[in-house]
Design a protein around this motif. Structure first.
Motif, PDB file in Angstrom:
ATOM      1  N   VAL A   8       0.858  -1.185   0.000  1.00  0.00           N
ATOM      2  CA  VAL A   8       0.000   0.000   0.000  1.00  0.00           C
ATOM      3  C   VAL A   8       0.898   1.240   0.000  1.00  0.00           C
ATOM      4  O   VAL A   8       1.835   1.349   0.803  1.00  0.00           O
ATOM      5  CB  VAL A   8      -0.935   0.011   1.215  1.00  0.00           C
ATOM      6  N   LYS A   9       0.597   2.165  -0.897  1.00  0.00           N
ATOM      7  CA  LYS A   9       1.399   3.382  -1.041  1.00  0.00           C
ATOM      8  C   LYS A   9       0.549   4.601  -0.698  1.00  0.00           C
ATOM      9  O   LYS A   9      -0.554   4.760  -1.209  1.00  0.00           O
ATOM     10  CB  LYS A   9       1.920   3.497  -2.472  1.00  0.00           C
ATOM     11  N   LEU A  10       1.086   5.471   0.174  1.00  0.00           N
ATOM     12  CA  LEU A  10       0.402   6.711   0.535  1.00  0.00           C
ATOM     13  C   LEU A  10       1.356   7.879   0.279  1.00  0.00           C
ATOM     14  O   LEU A  10       2.462   7.904   0.831  1.00  0.00           O
ATOM     15  CB  LEU A  10      -0.009   6.695   2.009  1.00  0.00           C
ATOM     16  N   THR A  11       0.937   8.792  -0.579  1.00  0.00           N
ATOM     17  CA  THR A  11       1.746   9.969  -0.889  1.00  0.00           C
ATOM     18  C   THR A  11       1.039  11.214  -0.389  1.00  0.00           C
ATOM     19  O   THR A  11      -0.158  11.406  -0.663  1.00  0.00           O
ATOM     20  CB  THR A  11       1.995  10.089  -2.399  1.00  0.00           C
ATOM     21  N   VAL A  12       1.761  12.050   0.346  1.00  0.00           N
ATOM     22  CA  VAL A  12       1.216  13.301   0.879  1.00  0.00           C
ATOM     23  C   VAL A  12       1.995  14.469   0.269  1.00  0.00           C
ATOM     24  O   VAL A  12       3.240  14.491   0.298  1.00  0.00           O
ATOM     25  CB  VAL A  12       1.315  13.350   2.416  1.00  0.00           C
ATOM     26  N   ARG A  13       1.276  15.464  -0.293  1.00  0.00           N
ATOM     27  CA  ARG A  13       1.914  16.625  -0.930  1.00  0.00           C
ATOM     28  C   ARG A  13       1.370  17.916  -0.329  1.00  0.00           C
ATOM     29  O   ARG A  13       0.173  18.055  -0.114  1.00  0.00           O
ATOM     30  CB  ARG A  13       1.672  16.631  -2.430  1.00  0.00           C
ATOM     31  N   GLU A  20       6.581  16.739  -0.876  1.00  0.00           N
ATOM     32  CA  GLU A  20       5.793  15.514  -0.744  1.00  0.00           C
ATOM     33  C   GLU A  20       6.627  14.409  -0.121  1.00  0.00           C
ATOM     34  O   GLU A  20       7.863  14.411  -0.170  1.00  0.00           O
ATOM     35  CB  GLU A  20       5.237  15.068  -2.090  1.00  0.00           C
ATOM     36  N   ASP A  21       5.928  13.478   0.452  1.00  0.00           N
ATOM     37  CA  ASP A  21       6.584  12.317   1.041  1.00  0.00           C
ATOM     38  C   ASP A  21       5.703  11.100   0.801  1.00  0.00           C
ATOM     39  O   ASP A  21       4.479  11.222   0.668  1.00  0.00           O
ATOM     40  CB  ASP A  21       6.810  12.535   2.536  1.00  0.00           C
ATOM     41  N   THR A  22       6.321   9.974   0.745  1.00  0.00           N
ATOM     42  CA  THR A  22       5.595   8.734   0.434  1.00  0.00           C
ATOM     43  C   THR A  22       5.880   7.691   1.504  1.00  0.00           C
ATOM     44  O   THR A  22       7.018   7.532   1.950  1.00  0.00           O
ATOM     45  CB  THR A  22       6.015   8.189  -0.941  1.00  0.00           C
ATOM     46  N   TYR A  23       4.796   7.013   1.877  1.00  0.00           N
ATOM     47  CA  TYR A  23       4.906   5.952   2.883  1.00  0.00           C
ATOM     48  C   TYR A  23       4.417   4.642   2.267  1.00  0.00           C
ATOM     49  O   TYR A  23       3.384   4.602   1.586  1.00  0.00           O
ATOM     50  CB  TYR A  23       4.059   6.301   4.111  1.00  0.00           C
TER      51      TYR A  23
END
Length: 208
Positions: A8-13, A20-23
């Protein structure tokens, strides 16, 4: 729609700074399904029935908890293959099988009234014309009256056969009938007489 590990990929911008960062994380999807069948769903009281585990799971070490319903022996079991189970009283028994998988997945299958336990409970009354109803005087004309009360006890299968043994020096000594009509018996000797009644029902359950 299938079991396995999913990333599962979560990107916050931040729209103001364009930062932005991705978890990333891994999620395991399980599709375990508890299921079972039995050697027979209609059993005689006190007879054994065997349960078979047909559950599906991808887990390498699942846990199964069985609950066999009222009056069962054993009443429950933890493990893949339970031992034979018997029931001490008639009735419809609800069965539960719970599957515990790793990652905390729990699923329960409940089968209401899955096992039908049957069998007659032979009972009878007797009486004589003597003043003391518990004693019959030895007289060629005095008979002891026997009547079955077996049908007073719940049994889903109808009773089809009543076999009597009235003891030593009884006339008749043995008789088999298909009903609970009163039977008159004469005795040619004094003493205590052992009387037995064996009843069979339409499920071939026989008890004395």
């Amino acid at each position: 729609n299938s079991i396995g590990n999913y990333i599962v990929k979560l990107t916050v911008r931040n729209n103001q700074t364009n930062c932005e960062d991705t978890y990333y994380d891994t999620v395991y999807v399980s599709a375990g399904l508890p299921n079972f069948n039995v050697s027979d769903t209609v059993v005689c009281r006190d007879n054994e029935v065997q349960f078979f585990n047909n559950s599906t799971t991808s887990n390498s070490n699942p846990t199964y908890i069985w609950e066999f319903g009222a009056d069962a022996s054993p009443s429950n079991f933890t493990g893949d293959t339970p031992p034979p189970v018997s029931y001490s009283n008639n009735g419809e028994k609800t069965i539960k099988l719970t599957l515990f998988e790793s990652y905390g997945c729990i699923r329960t299958l409940e089968a209401p009234a899955y096992i039908s336990v049957r069998g007659p409970t032979p009972e009878f009354n007797w009486y004589s014309s003597n003043a003391d109803n518990g004693i019959n005087c030895l007289n060629p004309l005095d008979s002891v009256k026997y009547v079955s009360t077996t049908s007073n006890t719940y049994n889903k299968s109808p009773n089809i056969s009543y076999t009597w043994d009235f003891g030593i020096d009884a006339n008749p000594q043995n008789i088999t009938s298909t009903n609970e009509d009163t039977i008159s018996v004469l005795y040619s000797s004094s003493g205590y007489k052992n009387t037995s009644l064996t009843v069979e029902d339409s499920s071939a359950c026989t008890f004395t």
